[in-house]
Design a protein around this motif. Structure first.
Motif, PDB file in Angstrom:
ATOM      1  N   ARG A 121      78.496 -17.994  65.974  1.00 56.14           N
ATOM      2  CA  ARG A 121      78.577 -16.937  64.956  1.00 56.14           C
ATOM      3  C   ARG A 121      77.495 -15.870  65.158  1.00 56.14           C
ATOM      4  NH1 ARG A 121      79.610 -18.947  58.987  1.00 56.14           N
ATOM      5  NH2 ARG A 121      79.879 -16.717  58.713  1.00 56.14           N
ATOM      6  N   LEU A 122      76.335 -16.291  65.660  1.00 58.45           N
ATOM      7  CA  LEU A 122      75.268 -15.311  65.926  1.00 58.45           C
ATOM      8  C   LEU A 122      75.685 -14.363  67.036  1.00 58.45           C
ATOM      9  CD1 LEU A 122      72.059 -17.560  65.735  1.00 58.45           C
ATOM     10  CD2 LEU A 122      72.603 -15.653  64.216  1.00 58.45           C
ATOM     11  N   ILE A 135      76.658 -22.217  64.687  1.00 59.22           N
ATOM     12  CA  ILE A 135      75.694 -21.155  64.350  1.00 59.22           C
ATOM     13  C   ILE A 135      75.491 -20.240  65.564  1.00 59.22           C
ATOM     14  CG2 ILE A 135      73.309 -20.660  63.670  1.00 59.22           C
ATOM     15  CD1 ILE A 135      73.356 -23.419  62.200  1.00 59.22           C
ATOM     16  N   LEU A 142      66.434 -22.109  65.255  1.00 58.83           N
ATOM     17  CA  LEU A 142      67.408 -23.212  65.288  1.00 58.83           C
ATOM     18  C   LEU A 142      66.809 -24.622  65.156  1.00 58.83           C
ATOM     19  CD1 LEU A 142      70.249 -22.041  67.715  1.00 58.83           C
ATOM     20  CD2 LEU A 142      70.337 -22.339  65.237  1.00 58.83           C
ATOM     21  N   PHE A 190      65.042 -15.506  68.500  1.00 57.82           N
ATOM     22  CA  PHE A 190      65.415 -16.004  67.169  1.00 57.82           C
ATOM     23  C   PHE A 190      65.914 -17.441  67.270  1.00 57.82           C
ATOM     24  CE2 PHE A 190      68.707 -16.768  63.930  1.00 57.82           C
ATOM     25  CZ  PHE A 190      67.956 -16.597  62.781  1.00 57.82           C
ATOM     26  N   GLU A 191      66.820 -17.684  68.196  1.00 60.10           N
ATOM     27  CA  GLU A 191      67.386 -19.032  68.335  1.00 60.10           C
ATOM     28  C   GLU A 191      66.318 -20.067  68.687  1.00 60.10           C
ATOM     29  OE1 GLU A 191      72.038 -18.368  69.592  1.00 60.10           O
ATOM     30  OE2 GLU A 191      70.535 -18.543  71.190  1.00 60.10           O
ATOM     31  N   GLU A 216      76.859 -27.049  54.977  1.00 59.65           N
ATOM     32  CA  GLU A 216      76.901 -26.503  56.341  1.00 59.65           C
ATOM     33  C   GLU A 216      77.206 -25.009  56.318  1.00 59.65           C
ATOM     34  OE1 GLU A 216      78.920 -28.684  59.346  1.00 59.65           O
ATOM     35  OE2 GLU A 216      77.880 -30.562  58.881  1.00 59.65           O
ATOM     36  N   ALA A 254      67.096 -26.090  61.750  1.00 61.18           N
ATOM     37  CA  ALA A 254      68.420 -26.303  61.139  1.00 61.18           C
ATOM     38  C   ALA A 254      68.496 -27.627  60.379  1.00 61.18           C
ATOM     39  CB  ALA A 254      69.509 -26.235  62.206  1.00 61.18           C
ATOM     40  N   SER A 255      67.876 -28.668  60.912  1.00 58.53           N
ATOM     41  CA  SER A 255      67.987 -29.974  60.236  1.00 58.53           C
ATOM     42  C   SER A 255      67.285 -29.953  58.880  1.00 58.53           C
ATOM     43  CB  SER A 255      67.432 -31.098  61.112  1.00 58.53           C
ATOM     44  OG  SER A 255      66.082 -30.875  61.377  1.00 58.53           O
ATOM     45  N   ALA A 256      66.095 -29.340  58.828  1.00 57.54           N
ATOM     46  CA  ALA A 256      65.375 -29.247  57.549  1.00 57.54           C
ATOM     47  C   ALA A 256      66.181 -28.419  56.547  1.00 57.54           C
ATOM     48  CB  ALA A 256      63.998 -28.631  57.762  1.00 57.54           C
ATOM     49  N   LEU A 312      67.929 -12.200  70.141  1.00 61.24           N
ATOM     50  CA  LEU A 312      68.753 -13.344  69.773  1.00 61.24           C
ATOM     51  C   LEU A 312      68.157 -14.624  70.356  1.00 61.24           C
ATOM     52  CD1 LEU A 312      71.265 -14.523  68.463  1.00 61.24           C
ATOM     53  CD2 LEU A 312      72.557 -13.956  70.528  1.00 61.24           C
ATOM     54  N   LEU A 355      77.287 -28.273  64.352  1.00 62.51           N
ATOM     55  CA  LEU A 355      76.831 -27.235  63.407  1.00 62.51           C
ATOM     56  C   LEU A 355      75.973 -26.207  64.144  1.00 62.51           C
ATOM     57  CD1 LEU A 355      76.408 -26.011  60.545  1.00 62.51           C
ATOM     58  CD2 LEU A 355      74.467 -27.559  60.291  1.00 62.51           C
ATOM     59  N   VAL A 377      74.019 -23.217  55.367  1.00 57.55           N
ATOM     60  CA  VAL A 377      73.066 -23.139  56.480  1.00 57.55           C
ATOM     61  C   VAL A 377      73.506 -22.060  57.484  1.00 57.55           C
ATOM     62  CG1 VAL A 377      72.090 -24.404  58.447  1.00 57.55           C
ATOM     63  CG2 VAL A 377      72.245 -25.503  56.209  1.00 57.55           C
ATOM     64  N   GLN A 378      74.796 -22.032  57.790  1.00 56.18           N
ATOM     65  CA  GLN A 378      75.294 -20.997  58.721  1.00 56.18           C
ATOM     66  C   GLN A 378      75.013 -19.596  58.189  1.00 56.18           C
ATOM     67  OE1 GLN A 378      79.317 -21.399  60.300  1.00 56.18           O
ATOM     68  NE2 GLN A 378      79.279 -23.581  59.787  1.00 56.18           N
ATOM     69  N   GLU A 379      75.325 -19.388  56.913  1.00 58.15           N
ATOM     70  CA  GLU A 379      75.082 -18.081  56.297  1.00 58.15           C
ATOM     71  C   GLU A 379      73.602 -17.728  56.315  1.00 58.15           C
ATOM     72  OE1 GLU A 379      77.140 -15.738  55.332  1.00 58.15           O
ATOM     73  OE2 GLU A 379      78.788 -17.011  56.036  1.00 58.15           O
ATOM     74  N   PHE A 415      69.004 -13.642  60.845  1.00 61.97           N
ATOM     75  CA  PHE A 415      69.029 -12.850  62.077  1.00 61.97           C
ATOM     76  C   PHE A 415      69.199 -11.366  61.761  1.00 61.97           C
ATOM     77  CE2 PHE A 415      71.238 -11.317  66.023  1.00 61.97           C
ATOM     78  CZ  PHE A 415      70.089 -11.300  66.795  1.00 61.97           C
ATOM     79  N   ARG A 416      70.008 -11.087  60.738  1.00 63.35           N
ATOM     80  CA  ARG A 416      70.217  -9.705  60.311  1.00 63.35           C
ATOM     81  C   ARG A 416      68.888  -9.055  59.902  1.00 63.35           C
ATOM     82  NH1 ARG A 416      74.628 -10.195  56.065  1.00 63.35           N
ATOM     83  NH2 ARG A 416      75.678 -11.479  57.607  1.00 63.35           N
ATOM     84  N   PHE A 475      78.195 -11.714  66.039  1.00 66.15           N
ATOM     85  CA  PHE A 475      77.577 -10.839  65.060  1.00 66.15           C
ATOM     86  C   PHE A 475      77.250  -9.468  65.634  1.00 66.15           C
ATOM     87  CE2 PHE A 475      73.558  -9.587  63.002  1.00 66.15           C
ATOM     88  CZ  PHE A 475      74.034  -9.448  61.709  1.00 66.15           C
ATOM     89  N   PRO A 534      65.545 -35.340  56.613  1.00 61.92           N
ATOM     90  CA  PRO A 534      66.843 -35.384  57.283  1.00 61.92           C
ATOM     91  C   PRO A 534      66.706 -35.657  58.779  1.00 61.92           C
ATOM     92  CG  PRO A 534      66.257 -33.125  56.677  1.00 61.92           C
ATOM     93  CD  PRO A 534      65.193 -34.006  56.131  1.00 61.92           C
ATOM     94  N   GLY A 535      67.718 -36.297  59.344  1.00 61.78           N
ATOM     95  CA  GLY A 535      67.753 -36.501  60.795  1.00 61.78           C
ATOM     96  C   GLY A 535      68.068 -35.179  61.472  1.00 61.78           C
ATOM     97  N   THR A 536      68.291 -35.202  62.784  1.00 64.35           N
ATOM     98  CA  THR A 536      68.581 -33.942  63.470  1.00 64.35           C
ATOM     99  C   THR A 536      69.918 -33.379  62.982  1.00 64.35           C
ATOM    100  OG1 THR A 536      69.446 -35.299  65.253  1.00 64.35           O
ATOM    101  CG2 THR A 536      67.284 -34.308  65.603  1.00 64.35           C
ATOM    102  N   ALA A 537      70.033 -32.067  63.006  1.00 67.80           N
ATOM    103  CA  ALA A 537      71.265 -31.415  62.557  1.00 67.80           C
ATOM    104  C   ALA A 537      72.388 -31.756  63.535  1.00 67.80           C
ATOM    105  CB  ALA A 537      71.056 -29.905  62.497  1.00 67.80           C
ATOM    106  N   PHE A 597      71.372 -18.599  58.532  1.00 68.92           N
ATOM    107  CA  PHE A 597      70.976 -18.143  59.870  1.00 68.92           C
ATOM    108  C   PHE A 597      71.501 -16.735  60.159  1.00 68.92           C
ATOM    109  CE2 PHE A 597      69.969 -22.630  60.707  1.00 68.92           C
ATOM    110  CZ  PHE A 597      68.753 -22.456  61.343  1.00 68.92           C
ATOM    111  N   LEU A 598      72.713 -16.443  59.707  1.00 63.46           N
ATOM    112  CA  LEU A 598      73.251 -15.098  59.940  1.00 63.46           C
ATOM    113  C   LEU A 598      72.419 -14.043  59.199  1.00 63.46           C
ATOM    114  CD1 LEU A 598      77.111 -15.702  59.827  1.00 63.46           C
ATOM    115  CD2 LEU A 598      75.678 -15.294  61.816  1.00 63.46           C
TER     116      LEU A 598
END
Lengths: 195, 76
Positions: free
Chosen positions: B72-73, B69, A20, A15-16, A41, A23-25, A12, B65, A44-46, A52-53, B76, B58-61, A48-49
């Motif tokens: 949620r990780l 993440i 992470l 991965f992070e 948003e 994330a902005s891109a 983890l 958010l 993007v969350q989905e 990671f899976r 998981f 894009p700027g920083t996230a 990353f999940l």
């Protein structure tokens, strides 16, 4: 058992650390896909999940950004695409395409395109990109904003390289036309070219 | 239009996107150096691409958010 837990937490962490910062891109691309902040948003969350899976299947040393973008794009296509509104810029199918070089009118004058391009603010370019039909918008975004190669874009979008090239060509032309006309409407360009 | 001009025009985006082999690129580069209109076309495309890149990157996230993440990780 203990060992297993620490392995997972190491996974983890690694991965992070690697994923992470991207994330902005990913959010930028998701915003361009959905045109809706909350949905982007979620997407993007989905992403990353899911990533990671399948982190085990990611080949270390290969392009992580392209891998994440492929997951994002697949997820968008399978779960989000239908909800999106229709774009408004029409990309012509024939050869009557826009020629920025000709449109600028005075190509020998280096300032001509500077006048046009400097008149545009970030929001102008972002919204013009958003108005392109999806396949063109994504291709231009992946190439020009994110800097992916044709081969990477082909893999991300799951299309042949020839399709990437033609979408990029037509998408850029349509974007140039739309932004040139915007500058024209604002009076930065006369009918004979840039002022 | 000269034959070399036509070839540059056809491959303009391949040159712009650095998608040609070195040998192919060098061949067209010789023409580009000698032909102001072709050079100018490439320069305008370069500026446009650069503009899209700069104005759409894009700027920083948002930190919330990224926090979401991370949370949620861990669930998981």
């Amino acid at each position: 058992m203990k060992e297993q837990i620490s392995e997972t937490s190491q996974d983890l962490e690694s991965f992070e650390d690697q994923a992470l910062p991207l994330a902005s891109a990913l959010l930028g691309a998701a915003l361009s896909m959905t045109s809706n902040r909350a949905e982007a948003e979620d997407l993007v969350q989905e992403t990353f999940l899911r990533a990671f899976r399948s982190w085990d299947s990611f080949e270390k040393g290969t392009n992580l950004k392209a891998w994440l973008f492929r997951i994002l794009t697949n997820l968008y296509i399978t779960s989000y695409r239908k909800r999106r509104r229709e774009p408004t810029i029409v990309v012509p199918e024939d050869d009557s395409e826009f020629d920025l070089y000709q449109a600028l009118g005075r190509p020998e004058d280096n300032s001509a395109e500077a006048v046009v391009m400097d008149s545009l603010v970030d929001e102008d370019v972002k919204s013009a990109l958003t108005e392109l039909p999806e396949d063109f918008r994504l291709t231009v975004l992946l190439a020009d904003v994110e800097g992916f190669s044709y081969k990477e874009i082909a893999e991300i979008m799951n299309v042949p390289i020839g399709t990437v090239m033609s979408r990029l060509h037509r998408g850029r032309k349509a974007l140039q036309k739309s932004l040139f006309e915007l500058a024209q409407q604002r009076g930065f360009v006369s009918r004979d070219g840039a002022r | 239009m000269k034959r070399d001009c036509r070839e540059v025009l056809e491959k303009l985006y391949l040159i712009l996107d650095r998608e040609l082999s070195e040998a192919e690129f060098n061949k067209l580069k010789t023409h580009l150096d000698d032909c102001p209109p072709c050079f100018e076309r490439l320069r305008i495309e370069e500026r446009f691409k650069e503009m899209v890149h700069t104005k759409c990157t894009p700027g920083t996230a948002p930190p919330d958010l990224v926090d979401k993440i991370r949370r949620r990780l861990r669930e998981f």
